[in-house]
Design an enzyme around this catalytic site. Structure first.
Site, short mmCIF file in Angstrom:
data_model
loop_
_atom_site.label_atom_id
_atom_site.label_comp_id
_atom_site.label_asym_id
_atom_site.label_seq_id
_atom_site.Cartn_x
_atom_site.Cartn_y
_atom_site.Cartn_z
N ASN A 40 -91.12 74.13 31.89
CA ASN A 40 -91.12 75.35 31.07
C ASN A 40 -91.01 75.08 29.57
O ASN A 40 -91.12 75.98 28.76
CB ASN A 40 -89.99 76.26 31.52
CG ASN A 40 -88.67 75.50 31.55
OD1 ASN A 40 -88.16 75.12 30.51
ND2 ASN A 40 -88.17 75.24 32.74
N LYS B 174 -80.87 68.42 39.52
CA LYS B 174 -80.35 68.26 38.14
C LYS B 174 -78.88 67.84 38.20
O LYS B 174 -78.45 66.93 37.48
CB LYS B 174 -80.51 69.56 37.34
CG LYS B 174 -81.96 69.95 37.10
CD LYS B 174 -82.08 71.17 36.22
CE LYS B 174 -83.46 71.79 36.31
NZ LYS B 174 -84.58 70.87 36.12
P1 ADP Z 1 -87.43 72.61 35.47
O1 ADP Z 1 -88.90 72.84 35.33
O2 ADP Z 1 -86.71 72.70 34.17
O3 ADP Z 1 -87.10 71.37 36.25
P2 ADP Z 1 -86.57 74.16 37.80
O4 ADP Z 1 -87.30 75.41 38.15
O5 ADP Z 1 -86.78 72.97 38.66
O6 ADP Z 1 -86.88 73.88 36.27
O7 ADP Z 1 -84.99 74.46 37.75
C1 ADP Z 1 -84.47 75.49 36.93
C2 ADP Z 1 -84.33 76.77 37.73
O8 ADP Z 1 -83.28 76.63 38.69
C3 ADP Z 1 -83.90 77.98 36.95
O9 ADP Z 1 -85.01 78.64 36.37
C4 ADP Z 1 -83.20 78.86 38.00
O10 ADP Z 1 -84.02 79.90 38.42
C5 ADP Z 1 -82.97 77.93 39.17
N1 ADP Z 1 -81.61 77.90 39.72
C6 ADP Z 1 -81.35 77.84 41.04
N2 ADP Z 1 -80.03 77.78 41.27
C7 ADP Z 1 -79.42 77.81 40.07
C8 ADP Z 1 -78.04 77.76 39.66
N3 ADP Z 1 -77.06 77.68 40.54
N4 ADP Z 1 -77.79 77.79 38.33
C9 ADP Z 1 -78.79 77.87 37.44
N5 ADP Z 1 -80.12 77.92 37.77
C10 ADP Z 1 -80.43 77.88 39.07
MG MG Z 2 -87.62 70.96 38.40
#
Ligand code: ADP
Ligand code: MG
Length: 309
Positions: free
Chosen positions: A14, A272
């Site tokens: 993103n 993460k």
């Molecule tokens: P990136 O492309 O940055 O790796 P991801 O989509 O893999 O992004 O991970 C980020 C997403 O994780 C956020 O947009 C959110 O919707 C989701 N998410 C799921 N569980 C959680 C949580 N417990 N706390 C925060 N975000 C979360």
């Molecule tokens: Mg991701």
């Protein structure tokens, strides 16, 4: 003042394409301005490594492939290599502009590196491909697809294995480059997945989680601070419910406890948190998960979810 500490910044997909955008190249370059302005300022204090995701960009290449049956399909490892070049170029050019705007003197040099991540060919992840990639397939495409497919919330999609990264092949080169004050952009899309066959590396059809690959690289080159930049303020408990609560500072033990109780889903926040745990357990000073507009404060431990020993 320069600290000579090394900072690894891992950018989510993103950083280039925001939710709801079509993902044109103009949008992607524009989206990079805000994060790269902060990175340019951080470059005055830290040695820098930048890693990045590539989900939407690989999806776009696969989409072109599905639309063009006349062209021989390219394997996933080639598509990952292509996105490392494409995204490396976009990060380099926007960061270079921001560095020049700061009048950084002496000017920092940037390099984008094609990077491989070694995986184990017996990794159990190969037995159950779980990671959806590429476009939504029509029923006909899904039925005749030469790869595994799975029904997802959005429709039928290709799924691939996501094995654990064991080592980054170019770790020595990356270490030398940061010691010479280069800003290194590497491990795009988690790295080109390869297995070792005797003395040579062979590409495999898989995708590697960029956060786990970044933690692996951070350990191998001796990074001090690890920041995972994404599209939420940090890791939440009870995410998406009226009771959601942002975690600000947590210890590794607390992070492990939350992870084991299923507070963070696989494929998004789970890896993460796992990457931050791996980094701290391997001797890192501070890991943080933060949004795009708070990178500088998060790196100092004053925003996002900070994970410490
Ligand atoms: P990136 O492309 O940055 O790796 P991801 O989509 O893999 O992004 O991970 C980020 C997403 O994780 C956020 O947009 C959110 O919707 C989701 N998410 C799921 N569980 C959680 C949580 N417990 N706390 C925060 N975000 C979360
Ligand atoms: Mg991701």
């Amino acid at each position: 003042m320069p600290t000579h500490d090394t900072l690894l910044l891992a950018f989510g997909g993103n950083a280039l394409i925001r939710k709801g955008q079509a993902g044109t190249i103009d949008e992607q370059l524009e989206n990079l301005t805000l994060p790269m302005r902060q990175v340019a300022r951080l470059a005055r204090e830290y040695r820098l490594i930048i890693t990045h995701g590539n989900g939407p960009q690989v999806g776009d290449l696969l989409n072109r492939q599905e639309c063009c049956p006349g062209a021989a399909p390219l394997p996933l490892e080639i598509l990952v290599a292509q996105t490392q070049g494409q995204i490396g170029y976009m990060i380099e050019s926007t960061l270079d502009t921001e560095l020049m705007a700061l009048d950084a003197s002496p000017q920092k040099s940037l390099v984008s590196l094609i990077s491989y991540a070694v995986v184990d060919k017996n990794d159990p992840a190969f037995l159950t491909p779980t990671k959806p990639i590429g476009p939504i397939l029509t029923e006909n495409q899904a039925m005749s697809a030469p790869y595994p497919v799975k029904k997802t919330a959005k429709g039928m999609r290709r799924v691939v294995a996501s094995p654990t990264p064991l080592t980054i092949v170019e770790k020595r080169e990356i270490k030398k480059l940061i010691e010479q004050d280069f800003i290194v952009i590497c491990c795009g899309g988690g790295g080109i997945p390869v297995v070792r066959e005797g003395r040579k590396f062979c590409g495999v059809d898989a995708v590697i989680d960029k956060d786990l690959a970044s933690a692996c690289l951070a350990h191998e080159v001796g990074v001090d601070v690890f920041a995972i930049v994404t599209d939420v303020a940090g890791a939440y408990l009870n995410y998406g419910t009226p009771d959601q609560e942002l975690l600000t500072h947590i210890s590794v033990t607390e992070a492990e406890n939350y992870l084991s109780t299923g507070a963070f889903p696989d494929g998004s926040m789970g890896p993460k948190i796992q990457a931050c745990i791996n980094f701290i357990k391997d001797g890192g000073k501070r890991a943080v998960i933060c949004p795009m507009d708070e990178i500088e404060t998060a790196v100092k431990g004053r925003a996002g979810t900070v994970i410490v020993p």
